[in-house]
Structures are given as C-alpha cells and as structure tokens.
Design a protein around this motif. Structure first.
Motif, PDB file in Angstrom:
ATOM      1  N   PHE A 160       0.735   1.230   0.072  1.00  0.00           N
ATOM      2  CA  PHE A 160       2.226   1.053   0.342  1.00  0.00           C
ATOM      3  C   PHE A 160       2.616  -0.178  -0.777  1.00  0.00           C
ATOM      4  CE2 PHE A 160       0.794   2.857   4.263  1.00  0.00           C
ATOM      5  CZ  PHE A 160       1.583   3.707   4.604  1.00  0.00           C
ATOM      6  N   PHE A 161       3.896  -0.036  -1.063  1.00  0.00           N
ATOM      7  CA  PHE A 161       4.326  -1.249  -1.790  1.00  0.00           C
ATOM      8  C   PHE A 161       5.118  -1.759  -0.726  1.00  0.00           C
ATOM      9  CE2 PHE A 161       3.331   0.851  -5.891  1.00  0.00           C
ATOM     10  CZ  PHE A 161       3.084  -0.371  -6.552  1.00  0.00           C
ATOM     11  N   VAL A 162       5.138  -3.177  -0.808  1.00  0.00           N
ATOM     12  CA  VAL A 162       6.116  -3.882  -0.188  1.00  0.00           C
ATOM     13  C   VAL A 162       6.996  -4.923  -1.117  1.00  0.00           C
ATOM     14  CG1 VAL A 162       6.301  -6.047   1.525  1.00  0.00           C
ATOM     15  CG2 VAL A 162       4.589  -4.306   1.842  1.00  0.00           C
ATOM     16  N   VAL A 163       8.152  -4.667  -0.921  1.00  0.00           N
ATOM     17  CA  VAL A 163       9.318  -5.267  -2.026  1.00  0.00           C
ATOM     18  C   VAL A 163       9.682  -6.580  -1.389  1.00  0.00           C
ATOM     19  CG1 VAL A 163      11.120  -4.914  -3.279  1.00  0.00           C
ATOM     20  CG2 VAL A 163       9.750  -3.050  -2.635  1.00  0.00           C
ATOM     21  N   GLY A 164       9.669  -7.552  -2.014  1.00  0.00           N
ATOM     22  CA  GLY A 164      10.200  -8.956  -1.585  1.00  0.00           C
ATOM     23  C   GLY A 164       9.126  -9.956  -0.865  1.00  0.00           C
ATOM     24  N   GLU A 165       9.379 -10.660   0.271  1.00  0.00           N
ATOM     25  CA  GLU A 165       8.454 -11.067   0.777  1.00  0.00           C
ATOM     26  C   GLU A 165       7.360 -10.455   1.440  1.00  0.00           C
ATOM     27  OE1 GLU A 165      10.984 -14.986   2.145  1.00  0.00           O
ATOM     28  OE2 GLU A 165      11.248 -13.213   3.376  1.00  0.00           O
ATOM     29  N   LEU A 166       6.120 -11.011   1.339  1.00  0.00           N
ATOM     30  CA  LEU A 166       4.728 -10.316   1.871  1.00  0.00           C
ATOM     31  C   LEU A 166       4.465 -10.757   3.447  1.00  0.00           C
ATOM     32  CD1 LEU A 166       2.479  -8.076   1.289  1.00  0.00           C
ATOM     33  CD2 LEU A 166       1.155 -10.386   0.633  1.00  0.00           C
ATOM     34  N   PRO A 167       4.327  -9.770   4.370  1.00  0.00           N
ATOM     35  CA  PRO A 167       4.085 -10.100   5.596  1.00  0.00           C
ATOM     36  C   PRO A 167       2.455 -10.659   5.655  1.00  0.00           C
ATOM     37  CG  PRO A 167       4.918  -7.811   5.410  1.00  0.00           C
ATOM     38  CD  PRO A 167       4.726  -8.487   4.210  1.00  0.00           C
ATOM     39  N   ALA A 168       2.235 -11.406   6.754  1.00  0.00           N
ATOM     40  CA  ALA A 168       0.579 -11.789   6.910  1.00  0.00           C
ATOM     41  C   ALA A 168      -0.016 -10.465   6.853  1.00  0.00           C
ATOM     42  CB  ALA A 168       0.639 -12.813   8.156  1.00  0.00           C
ATOM     43  N   LEU A 169      -1.137 -10.216   6.403  1.00  0.00           N
ATOM     44  CA  LEU A 169      -1.700  -8.977   6.609  1.00  0.00           C
ATOM     45  C   LEU A 169      -2.806  -9.043   7.591  1.00  0.00           C
ATOM     46  CD1 LEU A 169      -2.412  -7.999   2.809  1.00  0.00           C
ATOM     47  CD2 LEU A 169      -0.747  -7.238   4.062  1.00  0.00           C
ATOM     48  N   PRO A 170      -3.031  -8.160   8.633  1.00  0.00           N
ATOM     49  CA  PRO A 170      -3.947  -8.108   9.701  1.00  0.00           C
ATOM     50  C   PRO A 170      -5.314  -7.867   8.710  1.00  0.00           C
ATOM     51  CG  PRO A 170      -2.164  -6.681  10.214  1.00  0.00           C
ATOM     52  CD  PRO A 170      -1.740  -7.233   8.864  1.00  0.00           C
ATOM     53  N   LYS A 171      -6.393  -8.005   9.415  1.00  0.00           N
ATOM     54  CA  LYS A 171      -7.677  -7.864   8.711  1.00  0.00           C
ATOM     55  C   LYS A 171      -8.134  -6.492   8.383  1.00  0.00           C
ATOM     56  CE  LYS A 171      -9.725 -12.060  10.768  1.00  0.00           C
ATOM     57  NZ  LYS A 171      -9.952 -12.711   9.249  1.00  0.00           N
ATOM     58  N   ASN A 172      -7.611  -5.533   8.704  1.00  0.00           N
ATOM     59  CA  ASN A 172      -7.697  -4.173   8.328  1.00  0.00           C
ATOM     60  C   ASN A 172      -6.612  -3.785   7.241  1.00  0.00           C
ATOM     61  OD1 ASN A 172      -5.784  -4.372  10.433  1.00  0.00           O
ATOM     62  ND2 ASN A 172      -6.115  -2.284  11.066  1.00  0.00           N
ATOM     63  N   TRP A 173      -6.118  -4.626   6.605  1.00  0.00           N
ATOM     64  CA  TRP A 173      -5.176  -4.308   5.504  1.00  0.00           C
ATOM     65  C   TRP A 173      -5.539  -5.197   4.335  1.00  0.00           C
ATOM     66  CZ3 TRP A 173      -0.447  -1.369   5.672  1.00  0.00           C
ATOM     67  CH2 TRP A 173      -0.129  -0.725   6.965  1.00  0.00           C
ATOM     68  N   VAL A 174      -5.577  -4.590   3.010  1.00  0.00           N
ATOM     69  CA  VAL A 174      -5.973  -5.138   1.977  1.00  0.00           C
ATOM     70  C   VAL A 174      -4.877  -5.589   0.762  1.00  0.00           C
ATOM     71  CG1 VAL A 174      -7.665  -5.078   0.251  1.00  0.00           C
ATOM     72  CG2 VAL A 174      -8.341  -4.714   2.491  1.00  0.00           C
ATOM     73  N   LEU A 175      -4.646  -6.387   0.157  1.00  0.00           N
ATOM     74  CA  LEU A 175      -3.833  -6.734  -0.818  1.00  0.00           C
ATOM     75  C   LEU A 175      -4.403  -6.372  -2.029  1.00  0.00           C
ATOM     76  CD1 LEU A 175      -1.070  -7.732  -2.052  1.00  0.00           C
ATOM     77  CD2 LEU A 175      -2.245 -10.112  -2.329  1.00  0.00           C
ATOM     78  N   HIS A 176      -3.931  -5.492  -2.863  1.00  0.00           N
ATOM     79  CA  HIS A 176      -4.390  -4.842  -4.138  1.00  0.00           C
ATOM     80  C   HIS A 176      -3.938  -5.699  -5.317  1.00  0.00           C
ATOM     81  CE1 HIS A 176      -7.378  -2.146  -2.617  1.00  0.00           C
ATOM     82  NE2 HIS A 176      -6.535  -1.367  -1.959  1.00  0.00           N
TER      83      HIS A 176
END
Length: 236
Positions: free
Chosen positions: A65-81
């Motif tokens: 997914f794309f998040v537009v604007g401010e990035l939420p804190a990512l839980p450990k089962n989410w990854v920033l690419h």
C-alpha cells in the motif's frame, strides 16, 4: 473556499475515503483503504497515532500500500519498502492555452478499459488497476484507433479533485498531449467548483514545467510511503 479545507490536502486519502469516495471505503473508524482492484492505498484519520492493526481484517499478507503524507508507526508485521518525495500542486485559476494544435480529446469509457490498462502499464506500471477508472472521469487522445495519451481523476474529496494517470505513449511525446489533457480535466473541475490538485515525483522537471504553464502552483512536498502487510506477527 474556506482555507481550512486546504489542510485536508495534507491527508488526501483519508478525506477522500470519508467524503466523495466513502462508498468505496473499507475499514474501520480510524484506518480505511480502497478495494484492491481500485487503488493500493490507505489512509488514517490521525496518521501519527494510527494503529494499522485496525485495518488488518481488510488486507491479506503480501499486500503493498501507499500511505500519502505522514507515516503511521508500523507494527512489527508491517514493512516499509520505500519513500517517494513528491510535489503537491493546486490550480485555482487555469491559464489559457494556445489551441491551434490541440488534439481531439475523447471521454474514455468501459470500451477503452483494456487500452487504458495497456497504456498506463507501459508508461507508469503499478499505480492503475482494473477498477481505477471508477474513481472519476478519464479522457484520452486516440490516433489511428490507438489510445496514445490519457489523463483522469483519482482522489476526490469535498472541494478537491486529484488529476492523475497523466501518461503519453513513448512514440507520441512532444506533441503537447499531456498539457492539453490536464488542461481539459482541470477546466472541468474548476467549472464544477472543485480545485484540481496533483502529485509528481519532485525530480520530474518536465512535469513541473507543464503544470506551471497551466497555472498550477506548488503547495507542499508530500511523501508517498510504500508499505507491506506481512501477515503473521513477526518475532520480537
């Protein structure tokens, strides 16, 4: 227009999914997404304090997914690419174009769906899906029965419409097609009292030049964050 409404452009996905595009919204009270065959994008009511676990009932492992604007804190089962630094521009008054060489612009319909997917898949893959055309109106330039350029509407919220999917086939660049199409879609929205806005990667000098000629002005730099839901909880 109330200047406070312009602040909604800081979080455009959320404000689209809770106004004009609310019929497409999936999720709960604080995190929402578009259907997977429409847009791979999600929005949060308050991004800096959002809990992405609240959207996990509406996603599957491996989804990006794309998040537009401010990035939420990512839980450990989410990854920033990745992070794309983009420019957000708006247009409240459209400049007049020289219309001597303007190509015929046609509305794109369901009959053009496969041609739209083929063209944007060639030029700008990964951002346009089978039901993306349901988000707004799309227009194109057709030469010899072939779609060679297009532009349309993506995010929509009260008072604003995003101009998107601005693409030209590599064999037909340099003809002013993108400028003419963006002008056409922008004019339609301004006439309907919606301020057009758009995004482009900040190092795209050619796009900036085209949009500035039309009367677009930079509002801010805004990030597009590509994140992935991994599924199971990752170990501490």
């Amino acid at each position: 227009m109330n200047n406070d409404l312009y602040l909604n452009l800081d979080n455009p996905v959320w404000h689209s999914l809770t106004s004009t595009h609310s019929p497409y919204a999936l999720g709960g009270d604080f995190v929402k997404r578009y259907p997977v065959d429409m847009l791979r994008i999600l929005g949060c009511k308050t991004p800096l304090t959002a809990d992405l676990e609240q959207i996990e009932l509406w996603v599957v492992p491996g989804e990006n997914f794309f998040v537009v604007g401010e990035l939420p804190a990512l839980p450990k089962n989410w990854v920033l690419h990745s992070k794309l630094e983009c420019v957000q521009m708006i247009c409240s008054k459209l400049n007049t174009l020289d219309t001597k060489n303007v190509a015929d612009i046609e509305p794109l319909t369901e009959d053009h769906r496969s041609d739209m997917l083929e063209l944007i898949g060639l030029v700008q893959p990964g951002y346009f899906f089978h039901n993306t055309p349901l988000l707004g109106n799309y227009f194109g330039i057709i030469k010899n029965n072939k779609l060679v350029a297009m532009a349309g509407e993506r995010l929509k919220m009260t008072g604003f419409t995003e101009i998107s999917a601005v693409v030209t086939h590599p064999d037909h660049t340099g003809q002013g097609y993108a400028q003419n199409l963006v002008a056409h879609v922008s004019k339609k929205n301004i006439e309907q009292n919606a301020v057009p806005f758009l995004h482009f990667v900040n190092n795209n000098v050619r796009a900036r030049r085209v949009y500035e000629l039309l009367g677009y002005t930079e509002r801010k730099t805004i990030n597009f964050w590509l994140i992935e839901f991994k599924g199971q909880k990752l170990s501490e």
